[in-house]
Write a protein that holds these residues in place. Sequence first.
Motif, PDB file in Angstrom:
ATOM      1  N   GLU A 110     -18.397   5.333  -3.365  1.00 48.48           N
ATOM      2  CA  GLU A 110     -17.159   4.768  -3.898  1.00 48.48           C
ATOM      3  C   GLU A 110     -17.373   4.385  -5.346  1.00 48.48           C
ATOM      4  OE1 GLU A 110     -14.766   2.180  -1.078  1.00 48.48           O
ATOM      5  OE2 GLU A 110     -16.727   2.075  -0.139  1.00 48.48           O
TER       6      GLU A 110
ATOM      7  N   LYS B 283      -4.042   0.208   8.147  1.00 50.38           N
ATOM      8  CA  LYS B 283      -4.105  -0.943   7.232  1.00 50.38           C
ATOM      9  C   LYS B 283      -2.739  -1.602   7.123  1.00 50.38           C
ATOM     10  CE  LYS B 283      -7.449   1.357   4.167  1.00 50.38           C
ATOM     11  NZ  LYS B 283      -7.770   1.742   2.777  1.00 50.38           N
TER      12      LYS B 283
ATOM     13  N   ILE C 233     -12.065   8.917   5.283  1.00 47.99           N
ATOM     14  CA  ILE C 233     -12.731   9.785   4.313  1.00 47.99           C
ATOM     15  C   ILE C 233     -14.236   9.618   4.429  1.00 47.99           C
ATOM     16  CG2 ILE C 233     -12.954  10.378   1.870  1.00 47.99           C
ATOM     17  CD1 ILE C 233     -10.148  10.881   3.079  1.00 47.99           C
TER      18      ILE C 233
ATOM     19  N   PHE D 196     -16.760   9.805   2.579  1.00 41.79           N
ATOM     20  CA  PHE D 196     -17.035   9.931   1.136  1.00 41.79           C
ATOM     21  C   PHE D 196     -18.529   9.941   0.832  1.00 41.79           C
ATOM     22  CE2 PHE D 196     -15.733   5.451   2.040  1.00 41.79           C
ATOM     23  CZ  PHE D 196     -16.941   4.812   1.836  1.00 41.79           C
TER      24      PHE D 196
ATOM     25  N   HIS E 177     -20.114  -1.181  -0.611  1.00 44.83           N
ATOM     26  CA  HIS E 177     -19.439  -2.221   0.173  1.00 44.83           C
ATOM     27  C   HIS E 177     -20.225  -2.494   1.452  1.00 44.83           C
ATOM     28  CE1 HIS E 177     -16.135  -0.852  -2.400  1.00 44.83           C
ATOM     29  NE2 HIS E 177     -15.581  -2.036  -2.189  1.00 44.83           N
TER      30      HIS E 177
ATOM     31  N   GLN F 289      -7.351  -4.468   8.539  1.00 44.30           N
ATOM     32  CA  GLN F 289      -7.546  -3.033   8.772  1.00 44.30           C
ATOM     33  C   GLN F 289      -8.331  -2.799  10.052  1.00 44.30           C
ATOM     34  OE1 GLN F 289      -9.812  -1.060   5.714  1.00 44.30           O
ATOM     35  NE2 GLN F 289      -8.715  -2.204   4.177  1.00 44.30           N
TER      36      GLN F 289
ATOM     37  N   ARG G  87       0.816  -1.224   0.000  1.00 45.32           N
ATOM     38  CA  ARG G  87       0.000   0.000   0.000  1.00 45.32           C
ATOM     39  C   ARG G  87       0.845   1.269   0.000  1.00 45.32           C
ATOM     40  NH1 ARG G  87      -5.614  -0.965   0.987  1.00 45.32           N
ATOM     41  NH2 ARG G  87      -6.000  -2.929   2.032  1.00 45.32           N
TER      42      ARG G  87
ATOM     43  N   PHE H 109     -12.531   7.061  -3.828  1.00 48.62           N
ATOM     44  CA  PHE H 109     -13.595   7.651  -3.018  1.00 48.62           C
ATOM     45  C   PHE H 109     -14.047   8.920  -3.738  1.00 48.62           C
ATOM     46  CE2 PHE H 109     -10.659   5.937   0.435  1.00 48.62           C
ATOM     47  CZ  PHE H 109     -11.382   4.769   0.604  1.00 48.62           C
TER      48      PHE H 109
ATOM     49  N   ASN I 189      -7.958   5.247  -3.842  1.00 43.48           N
ATOM     50  CA  ASN I 189      -7.824   4.325  -2.716  1.00 43.48           C
ATOM     51  C   ASN I 189      -6.813   3.241  -3.055  1.00 43.48           C
ATOM     52  OD1 ASN I 189      -8.143   2.794  -0.400  1.00 43.48           O
ATOM     53  ND2 ASN I 189      -9.955   1.748  -1.178  1.00 43.48           N
ATOM     54  N   GLU I 190      -7.132   2.429  -4.076  1.00 43.47           N
ATOM     55  CA  GLU I 190      -6.151   1.396  -4.417  1.00 43.47           C
ATOM     56  C   GLU I 190      -6.281   0.943  -5.849  1.00 43.47           C
ATOM     57  OE1 GLU I 190      -6.518  -1.944  -1.812  1.00 43.47           O
ATOM     58  OE2 GLU I 190      -8.561  -2.389  -2.387  1.00 43.47           O
TER      59      GLU I 190
ATOM     60  N   GLU J 219      -4.327   5.967   7.199  1.00 45.71           N
ATOM     61  CA  GLU J 219      -5.000   6.877   6.269  1.00 45.71           C
ATOM     62  C   GLU J 219      -6.037   7.685   7.027  1.00 45.71           C
ATOM     63  OE1 GLU J 219      -5.307   3.512   2.795  1.00 45.71           O
ATOM     64  OE2 GLU J 219      -7.033   4.792   3.143  1.00 45.71           O
ATOM     65  N   GLY J 220      -6.204   8.926   6.611  1.00 44.85           N
ATOM     66  CA  GLY J 220      -7.316   9.703   7.142  1.00 44.85           C
ATOM     67  C   GLY J 220      -8.618   9.017   6.750  1.00 44.85           C
TER      68      GLY J 220
HETATM   69  P1  AMP Z   1      -9.601  -1.319   0.995  1.00 47.31           P
HETATM   70  O1  AMP Z   1      -9.199  -2.716   1.305  1.00 47.31           O
HETATM   71  O2  AMP Z   1      -8.527  -0.308   1.219  1.00 47.31           O
HETATM   72  O3  AMP Z   1     -10.219  -1.170  -0.369  1.00 47.31           O
HETATM   73  O4  AMP Z   1     -10.796  -0.963   2.031  1.00 47.31           O
HETATM   74  C1  AMP Z   1     -12.027  -1.642   2.018  1.00 47.31           C
HETATM   75  C2  AMP Z   1     -13.174  -0.675   2.230  1.00 47.31           C
HETATM   76  O5  AMP Z   1     -13.023   0.000   3.503  1.00 47.31           O
HETATM   77  C3  AMP Z   1     -13.229   0.459   1.210  1.00 47.31           C
HETATM   78  O6  AMP Z   1     -13.888   0.060   0.042  1.00 47.31           O
HETATM   79  C4  AMP Z   1     -14.004   1.515   1.998  1.00 47.31           C
HETATM   80  O7  AMP Z   1     -15.390   1.214   2.008  1.00 47.31           O
HETATM   81  C5  AMP Z   1     -13.460   1.351   3.396  1.00 47.31           C
HETATM   82  N1  AMP Z   1     -12.282   2.263   3.562  1.00 47.31           N
HETATM   83  C6  AMP Z   1     -11.005   1.963   3.293  1.00 47.31           C
HETATM   84  N2  AMP Z   1     -10.196   3.012   3.513  1.00 47.31           N
HETATM   85  C7  AMP Z   1     -10.967   4.022   3.928  1.00 47.31           C
HETATM   86  C8  AMP Z   1     -10.719   5.393   4.301  1.00 47.31           C
HETATM   87  N3  AMP Z   1      -9.481   5.911   4.295  1.00 47.31           N
HETATM   88  N4  AMP Z   1     -11.782   6.153   4.665  1.00 47.31           N
HETATM   89  C9  AMP Z   1     -13.037   5.632   4.688  1.00 47.31           C
HETATM   90  N5  AMP Z   1     -13.328   4.360   4.353  1.00 47.31           N
HETATM   91  C10 AMP Z   1     -12.328   3.551   3.978  1.00 47.31           C
END
Ligand code: AMP
Length: 363
Positions: A181, A138, A176, A178, A204, A149, A98, A246, A255-256, A173-174
């Motif tokens: 997504e 994370k 968000i 949002f 999600h 996470q 990441r 986001f 995000n990724e 990470e802050g």
């Molecule tokens: P990821 O594995 O990073 O894609 O995270 C899985 C899900 O967690 C994301 O699709 C978001 O719904 C939520 N999420 C991850 N990072 C954040 C963030 N920085 N702020 C708010 N929600 C987050």
Amino acid sequence: MRIGVIGGGQLGRMLAEAGAGFDARFTFLDPSESACAAVHGRHIQADWNDTAALEQLLAASDAITFEFENVSSDVVAMLAEQRPAYPPARALATARDRWSEKSLFRSLDIPLPPVAKIDSQADLDAAVADIGLPAVLKTRTLGYDGKGQKVLRQADDVTDAFAELGNVPLVLEGFIDFDHEVSVVAVRGRDGETRVWPLVRNEHRQGMLHCSVPQIDHPLQAQAEDYANRVLAELDYVGVMAFEFFVQGDTLLANEIAPRVHNSGHWTIEGAETSQFENHLRAVCGLPLGSTTRLAPCAMLNVIGALPERDAVLAVPGTRWHDYGKAPRPGRKIGHITVLAASDAQLQERLNAVQRLLTNDLG
Ligand code: AMP
């Protein structure tokens, strides 16, 4: 053509289904005895780094790809010395970590949430002072579907968080707040040609994708395509890549990335002129890419943990059933349902009908 795939899960299974029209022959390398792609090809049951198994995969393949990010990028680099092997090892190495991923976004001027690299509890304390709470901690590697996470909401949550996530390298990470997504799935050919499918709005649940709805004329489409193209060009990428963002007002925050076919692109099987799976194969094999135009209003619902009653789902008009043939287990993706319709209103009605039938068990 003979395609070797590292990983033998549902993504490999759907790649093979897309390859039927090309008379493609598949070999899957997967340690699981119940790899669900194996119904469509030869299965080498061995670990991803098993040298003898990798030799067998090379001998059985004209081109190699992967459907899974847990394989080391060194393995892909080694395979690429002997066969066309795509996506490139560097893209895999970047997406597996990441911090590298976020550093790439930064270097390409792609906006992203505030982020810090965490190697100790002291780093975490300093980052929380800087970024503030709530924040999301994370693991840098091996996280998926919200696993690895923790959301930190108050000072108490921070105290032992580094140890709670296993004393491994992390990012903070802050959090968000949002609006929603989105993801964009794009493909780049060996000759550098790029195609992008319509932006997908994703919902999600417990960190796992529940529903994906491709959007026509989304105001952020051009922005997302621009960011995707920057990453694809920088990595000299070949194959399908997914980008998750986001949306906050009129801003996209990255995000990724996933250097492979992606769950939020499953709607393309019936909903687009060319599916993500077919275009991935075309890219990997050096064939011309197909159109990414959406054919009709549509959406995809994930089936997680338990199959709903199939015949009731099929009785809803416009549904397409995808059972991956995996043993049901809470939190496990075991299938998906695509819903097609003639209008947005009809799509919503049909989606509501299917959602009422879902028996998902998220674990
Ligand atoms: P990821 O594995 O990073 O894609 O995270 C899985 C899900 O967690 C994301 O699709 C978001 O719904 C939520 N999420 C991850 N990072 C954040 C963030 N920085 N702020 C708010 N929600 C987050």
